[in-house]
Write a protein that holds these residues in place. Structure first.
Motif, PDB file in Angstrom:
ATOM      1  N   GLY A   1       0.814  -1.203   0.000  1.00 23.87           N
ATOM      2  CA  GLY A   1       0.000   0.000   0.000  1.00 23.87           C
ATOM      3  C   GLY A   1       0.841   1.242   0.000  1.00 23.87           C
ATOM      4  O   GLY A   1       2.069   1.189   0.089  1.00 23.87           O
TER       5      GLY A   1
ATOM      6  N   TRP B   1      -3.758  -7.444   5.095  1.00 14.13           N
ATOM      7  CA  TRP B   1      -4.332  -6.256   4.456  1.00 14.13           C
ATOM      8  C   TRP B   1      -5.197  -5.479   5.443  1.00 14.13           C
ATOM      9  O   TRP B   1      -5.085  -4.268   5.556  1.00 14.13           O
TER      10      TRP B   1
ATOM     11  N   ALA C   1      -2.999  -3.679   8.031  1.00 14.71           N
ATOM     12  CA  ALA C   1      -2.314  -2.517   7.460  1.00 14.71           C
ATOM     13  C   ALA C   1      -3.297  -1.387   7.181  1.00 14.71           C
ATOM     14  O   ALA C   1      -3.024  -0.220   7.486  1.00 14.71           O
TER      15      ALA C   1
ATOM     16  N   TYR D   1      -4.299   0.192   0.755  1.00 12.56           N
ATOM     17  CA  TYR D   1      -3.617  -1.101   0.708  1.00 12.56           C
ATOM     18  C   TYR D   1      -4.405  -2.035  -0.190  1.00 12.56           C
ATOM     19  O   TYR D   1      -5.640  -1.954  -0.265  1.00 12.56           O
TER      20      TYR D   1
END
Length: 76
Positions: free
Chosen positions: A9, A42, A45, A57
């Protein structure tokens, strides 16, 4: 073939798109052996940057890219 997934990301130019503002500063979260583990990474984050609309991301299905490459070169 392994079902590899890449999670990364960074800051995007427009939150509605995937045009990264500075490719050199992309946060490479990692490569994961299955979608479930990639999705967990994911989510973690993305949650860290939830208040920053310009951070995005993504999960990339590397195995699909590899399959496409193999299928594309098989007939040559």
């Amino acid at each position: 073939m392994s079902k590899l997934h890449l999670v990364f990301g960074g800051r995007v130019v427009d939150p509605r798109g995937l045009d990264f503002a500075d490719v050199s500063s992309i946060d490479m979260v990692g490569v994961f052996p299955d979608y479930d583990s990639a999705e967990k990474a994911w989510r973690a984050a993305a949650q860290r940057t939830v208040d920053d609309a310009e951070m995005k991301y993504v999960v990339v299905h590397l195995h699909r890219l590899l399959e496409h490459d193999i299928m594309g070169t098989a007939g040559q």
